[in-house]
Design an enzyme around this catalytic site. Structure first.
Site, PDB file in Angstrom:
ATOM      1  N   SER A   1       5.998  29.631  32.142  1.00  0.00           N
ATOM      2  CA  SER A   1       5.304  28.527  31.481  1.00  0.00           C
ATOM      3  C   SER A   1       4.287  27.843  32.388  1.00  0.00           C
ATOM      4  CB  SER A   1       6.302  27.503  30.933  1.00  0.00           C
ATOM      5  OG  SER A   1       7.176  27.062  31.944  1.00  0.00           O
TER       6      SER A   1
ATOM      7  N   HIS B   1       4.721  22.760  34.430  1.00  0.00           N
ATOM      8  CA  HIS B   1       3.686  22.743  33.393  1.00  0.00           C
ATOM      9  C   HIS B   1       2.462  21.972  33.882  1.00  0.00           C
ATOM     10  CE1 HIS B   1       6.923  23.296  30.005  1.00  0.00           C
ATOM     11  NE2 HIS B   1       6.914  24.281  30.896  1.00  0.00           N
TER      12      HIS B   1
END
Length: 245
Positions: free
Chosen positions: A168, A223
């Site tokens: 991610s 992230h």
């Protein structure tokens, strides 16, 4: 808008004064609200990267169906390949250069098939846009830098000793580059910025919701680190719409 009337007999410079106003009005009216990008689907670099990333989770899942020691296999993979903050704080590595290797290896491990699926769908969706703009080599470089940025973000912002896995961070790097290009295009064409800011706020809300649903086990630090790395990469490599790799 205020209109200033001129005396009937005073026409000097009227056309020259009106032309810039006319052009600016036309530009405001004709500026696209939705910005779209070219994409190259089924690029070999994207497909190969997705296949390589899927391989460890597929093998671990298959081992889980045929081996009584399935959990041990997964724990071993995480021990050797996950990102561990403790290794940056004095823990003894399991092998030479583990501290350095984990900045990349964590992105090829996942917590399960659903975790893998979500990330790979995003890579397939965004990879074509990135390849169309900066080519296959550029895509791979952006992905690698974003994965590193995600790991760096986790190392700097998280004090957790829990292992971190998943692509991610790299995915958010692709999103960061994509959103930079959207900002770039909107600025160039004079399009409204509100849809861009709305989408970024939506990303923040999504992370908050997932963090709550996962009881704080979402690595939002990765992230954020990946996203900033992607934005920075795009700003340096493609500073204007004319710059393409």
């Amino acid at each position: 808008m205020r209109l200033i009337a001129r005396p009937r007999g005073h026409n000097h410079g009227t056309d020259d004064d009106l032309q810039p106003v006319e052009y600016s009005v036309k530009a405001a009216i004709m500026a696209p609200r939705n910005v779209t990008f070219q994409t190259r689907t089924n690029s070999p670099a994207v497909l190969v990267l997705v296949a390589i990333t899927c391989l460890p989770e597929i093998l671990l899942t298959l081992l889980g169906t045929i081996s009584p020691n399935a959990s041990q296999w997964r724990m071993t993979a995480i021990a050797y390949g996950a990102f561990w903050n403790g290794l940056l704080q004095g823990w003894e590595p399991l092998y030479l250069f583990q501290r350095e290797a984990m900045f990349a290896s964590y992105a090829f491990l996942h917590g399960g098939l659903m975790h893998l699926l979500g990330n790979m769908v995003a890579v397939l969706a965004l990879g074509g846009i990135v390849v169309a703009r900066i080519g296959q080599k550029g895509f791979l470089l952006l992905y690698a830098i974003s994965a590193f940025g995600g790991a760096a973000g986790f190392a700097l912002l998280s004090g957790s000793e829990t292992p971190m896995v998943g692509a991610s961070g790299a995915v958010f790097g692709l999103i960061g580059a994509w959103k930079f290009w959207e900002w770039q295009a909107r600025q160039h064409f004079g399009s409204p910025m509100r849809p861009l800011w709305s989408s970024l706020i939506g990303l923040v809300i999504l992370n908050i919701v997932l963090w709550v649903l996962l009881s704080g086990l979402l690595a939002w630090e990765a992230h954020l680190g990946g996203f900033l790395a992607g934005v920075l990469f795009a700003a340096i490599v493609t500073p204007t719409l004319r710059y393409r790799v």
